[in-house]
Design an enzyme around this catalytic site. Structure first.
Site, mmCIF file in Angstrom:
data_model
loop_
_atom_site.group_PDB
_atom_site.id
_atom_site.type_symbol
_atom_site.label_atom_id
_atom_site.label_comp_id
_atom_site.label_asym_id
_atom_site.label_seq_id
_atom_site.Cartn_x
_atom_site.Cartn_y
_atom_site.Cartn_z
ATOM 1 N N HIS A 426 0.817 -1.214 0.000
ATOM 2 C CA HIS A 426 0.000 0.000 0.000
ATOM 3 C C HIS A 426 0.851 1.265 0.000
ATOM 4 C CE1 HIS A 426 -3.919 1.686 0.019
ATOM 5 N NE2 HIS A 426 -4.505 0.697 0.681
ATOM 6 N N ARG A 427 2.166 1.132 0.167
ATOM 7 C CA ARG A 427 3.028 2.312 0.103
ATOM 8 C C ARG A 427 3.236 2.785 -1.334
ATOM 9 N NH1 ARG A 427 8.158 -0.080 3.167
ATOM 10 N NH2 ARG A 427 7.616 -1.729 1.670
#
Length: 455
Positions: A426-427
């Protein structure tokens, strides 16, 4: 006069710092040629042969089968130059022409095949020159007779077995499994051809022999400790455990999934294979869809540099795919997958899968991946939330393709349905990017003609 040279475990590359001895290919007294493999080792990446850069007579081996050695530790010593005194065997001039050796000591890569012959020099005939003023190395303790006194060195199980003749087993992995669990192979009756001992025979014997540990105190007598077989976390399994643990620790992952109608994709594959030429595999078609999707959503073909706090988007797609083997889970990598067509991808998947099955994958073929395709449908399951292959940013999961009721063109019909899942870091992106990638993959599965836009 012979010169005794020491050959140490070479730098294995790819950040590997140790290896486990699986099988010795030479014994003390054997004559070896330049670049002849002398030992088979298992690293965290692959099982490979180590070639010796010297030609001469093996005077000592270091490390028993099953033991681990760090890079730089001694492997063997070789008497180079003059033949052993009083013995009929001699080192061929073509083999002993250089005492400095070939210099080719990368694991698994020699410059020539093993020689057609290998002659042994009787141990009692060896007369070796001192090394740096010290006596020449003796044979390892495992092959010396032990005095019958307390604390004396006893012959290792491997040496005792060698003295009585080898036990027929189907592979070195079976021998190692027995050794790690203290099982005497001579007590087993193999179920294979001509009494060959199979892995199933060893596992059955271990299950049968498993008993609770005896109680040593009153407290433990009422609650005996659970018993079981201990499997060391080393080699490939240890490397996988370390990587998965690191992935869970460092990567904030999320998963989204969608069901897709794969009927048209299966029909397209059937038509391709009916047209003649090399057969196209389903995983090759899925890989081609992946590379097209990554061209549209390059955020998912990236890695995170945590030290610099930067996302590094990668130009090439090195596509890994999960393969289950007897040695555990491995992830071979198809390099530059974005430049391959379906035929080329099929051929490369087949080659790497066969190498994985035989345990002959090189470290280079197991590293450098940028995105992973996980076809867990081969295990008969519909869905999964896999752990990302660190340091990659995403993994596409493909479940089994099965007939299911499906609304097609406004009518209820039986169609070939597959569940697709995307686990992503999700980064590197938000849910919109991940959802867009997965939706594009699903559209290509449902309507392969969508791919024509990017070809």
């Amino acid at each position: 006069m012979a010169q005794v040279l020491e050959f140490r475990l070479p730098d294995l590359g790819e950040g590997l710092t140790e290896a486990e001895i699986v099988r010795w290919l030479v014994e003390v007294g054997d004559v070896v040629a330049v670049d002849q493999p002398v030992v088979e080792v298992e690293t965290a990446k692959a099982m490979v042969d180590v070639p010796c850069p010297y030609a001469g007579v093996v005077t000592a081996r270091y490390g028993e089968e099953g033991s681990e050695l760090p890079v730089g530790a001694p492997l063997i010593t070789v008497a180079v130059g003059a033949p052993a005194s009083g013995g009929p065997a001699e080192v061929p001039q073509t083999e002993a022409r250089e005492t400095e050796g070939s210099g080719n000591v990368l694991v698994g890569y020699g410059t020539s095949d093993a020689p057609a012959r290998r002659r042994r020099v009787r141990r009692e005939q060896q007369v070796l020159a001192p090394v740096n003023g010290r006596p020449a190395p003796e044979a390892p303790e495992a092959v010396r007779p032990a005095p019958d006194v307390p604390g004396a060195v006893r012959p290792a199980p491997e040496a005792a077995e060698a003295a009585q003749g080898p036990v027929a087993v189907i592979s070195p992995l079976v021998r190692r499994l027995a050794r790690e669990n203290g099982l005497d192979l001579r007590a087993l009756t193999g179920s294979g051809p001509d009494g060959l001992i199979l892995r199933a025979d060893v596992e059955h014997a271990l299950r049968t022999a498993a008993t609770p540990a005896p109680a040593t105190t009153a407290a433990t007598a009422t609650a005996p400790a659970p018993a079981g077989t201990r499997v060391p976390l080393k080699g490939v399994r240890g490397a996988v455990a370390d990587k998965l643990s690191r992935s869970r620790t460092e990567i904030p992952d999320a998963t989204c999934w969608v069901d897709a109608d794969a009927t048209e994709l299966m029909r397209a594959r059937t038509a391709m294979n009916a047209a003649g030429g090399p057969k196209i595999s389903l995983i090759a078609l899925l890989a081609r869809i992946c590379t097209a999707a990554l061209a549209r959503f390059p955020e998912l073909n990236s890695t995170v540099d945590t030290a610099a706090r930067e996302i590094v988007r990668l130009d090439a797609v090195h596509l890994g795919f999960a393969a289950q083997t007897e040695r555990g889970l491995v992830v071979p990598v198809v390099k530059d997958a974005q430049g391959r067509d379906a035929e080329s991808l099929s051929a490369e998947f087949a080659r790497l899968t066969e190498s994985a099955r035989t345990g002959s994958l090189t470290p280079a073929e197991l590293t450098g991946g940028t995105f992973t395709l996980n076809n867990y449908g081969v295990f008969g399951v519909d869905g999964s939330t896999p752990i990302i292959n660190h340091p990659e940013a995403a993994m596409l999961g493909v479940g089994r393709i099965v007939p299911k009721p499906w609304v097609h063109e406004g009518e209820l019909a039986v169609r070939q349905v597959v569940q697709l899942s995307l686990t992503f870091d999700h980064r590197v992106c938000d849910g919109g990017t991940a959802g867009g990638f997965l939706r594009y993959v699903a559209d290509c599965v449902e309507q392969p003609a969508v791919l024509l836009r990017t070809l």
